[in-house]
Design an enzyme around this catalytic site. Structure first.
Site, short mmCIF file in Angstrom:
data_model
loop_
_atom_site.label_atom_id
_atom_site.label_comp_id
_atom_site.label_asym_id
_atom_site.label_seq_id
_atom_site.Cartn_x
_atom_site.Cartn_y
_atom_site.Cartn_z
CB CYS A 257 19.04 -5.52 42.64
SG CYS A 257 17.36 -5.02 42.22
CG HIS A 343 17.02 -9.90 44.55
ND1 HIS A 343 17.48 -9.27 45.68
CD2 HIS A 343 16.47 -8.93 43.79
CE1 HIS A 343 17.21 -7.98 45.60
NE2 HIS A 343 16.59 -7.76 44.46
CD GLU A 345 18.88 -12.00 47.45
OE1 GLU A 345 17.83 -11.33 47.51
OE2 GLU A 345 19.69 -11.91 46.50
#
Length: 372
Positions: A257, A343, A345
């Site tokens: 990001c 993202h 995760e």
């Protein structure tokens, strides 16, 4: 815990548009850039994500709060959004695992909450006219004064916010006996990113946003990571210098990001503020290296320049956002480095992209073998 009696409230946008709702919080005034997230779940992770620092969050899901909150779903040490705007706010919850209700959780963080808003109309307005500053308040009869306060609110473009959410001192995460040691530059890192690294046998030392490359050397890291975070990447000159130093030494480097944008800047690729940004948990991305699609979690209001990335001989675009053809990932040809705009995760979101953490470990192992 029942929330307070609702009070009349308004949301005043920078362009002069007003939306009406009901204030349900003790805190009755907030300013920031207004944006929206299309996720149907994961509100606690969103509200505590440091990437949202300084932003008023509009949730498109009609019901917010109905499954409460848990300590595990917190992505940082506190709520990071500037304010919450929703359609229906529930102080009651039915999730057995919940520790407390959302109202109690947000009140503990002094957050401004407005409900009973026509969020479909508000999101449509943001989509058409772009993310912009807004003020939310119970001063419904003093619009002129609110306009003056709103005019004093700085624009997100050019705004450096990483320093407001980064750790002040280095700290460690994971097992100190793990196989890999990772130096992470904290621009607003999410806890779930650190969990994903730790679950892959990594011991992480997290450094402040303005740490220098030299300060990491005593940790003797096997790889480097630059995190997500809020604000405009352009003012982050220290982070860009950090990335350049890591790349010059040919260390493995992974960025997510804001970290992805910093790596782009370190390679002469500019960034720009998007019209509304990408914020949600169902954004389609194509992996250009294997031609597979991924459903991803995204949260960003800036992007890197596609034409400059394409013309850079040392940069390969690896991922593209399928909705608007923006760059979603790059890697360097001559250096062990890659980054993504989204993202992997998740938290909240799908797990389509968790392979990127495995790819980082593979990059570390490959680099080690090449240096033997």
């Amino acid at each position: 815990m029942a929330y307070l009696e609702k009070k009349d409230a308004i949301i005043l946008l920078q362009d002069g548009t007003i939306f009406h709702g009901k204030m349900v919080s003790t805190q009755n005034h907030a300013t920031g850039e207004i944006c929206f997230n299309t996720g149907t779940t994961g509100y606690q992770e969103i509200f505590t994500d440091p990437s949202y620092y300084g932003q008023i969050m509009v949730t498109t899901n009609a019901h917010i709060g109905n499954y409460g909150t848990t300590d595990f779903d917190i992505e940082s040490d506190s709520v990071k959004i500037a304010g919450l705007v929703c359609k229906n706010f529930s102080s009651d919850f039915s999730r057995p695992a919940a520790d407390k209700g959302l109202f109690e959780f947000l009140e503990d963080n002094n957050l401004c909450i407005i409900s009973d808003v026509d969020t479909r109309a508000l999101v449509s307005h943001i989509r058409d006219h772009g993310a912009q500053n807004a003020i939310m308040s119970t001063q419904v009869n003093d619009v002129d004064q609110l306009k003056k306060q709103l005019n004093d609110t700085p624009s997100m473009k050019g705004l450096e916010l990483a320093s407001a959410v980064s750790t002040k001192e280095p700290y460690y995460f994971g097992d100190e006996n793990a196989q890999y040691r990772i130096a992470a530059l904290d621009l607003g890192v999410k806890t779930n990113i650190l969990r994903n690294l730790a679950s892959r046998d990594c011991y992480i030392k997290v450094f402040p946003f303005n740490a220098t490359y030299e300060e990491t050397l005593s940790f003797n890291p096997d790889g480097y990571f630059i995190s997500n975070g809020p604000g405009d990447p352009a003012p982050l000159v220290d982070a860009v210098a950090f990335a350049k130093a890591v790349l010059e030494k040919q260390h493995p480097l992974f960025g997510i990001c804001l970290g992805h944008q910093v790596i782009a800047l370190a390679n002469g690729i500019s960034t720009y503020k998007m019209h509304t940004g990408h914020r949600g948990i169902n954004h389609p991305v194509q992996n250009l290296e294997n031609n597979k699609g991924e459903i991803t979690s995204q949260n960003h209001g800036f992007a890197i320049n596609k034409e400059e990335a394409q013309s850079n001989p040392d940069v390969k675009i690896t991922h593209m956002h399928l909705n608007d053809d923006t760059v979603a990932g790059i890697k360097l040809i001559s250096k062990p480095c890659f980054s993504v705009q989204y993202h992997p995760e998740a938290g909240p979101g799908p797990n389509d992209a968790t392979y990127l953490f495995d790819q980082f470990i593979e990059l570390i192992n490959t680099t080690k073998q090449e240096t033997i």
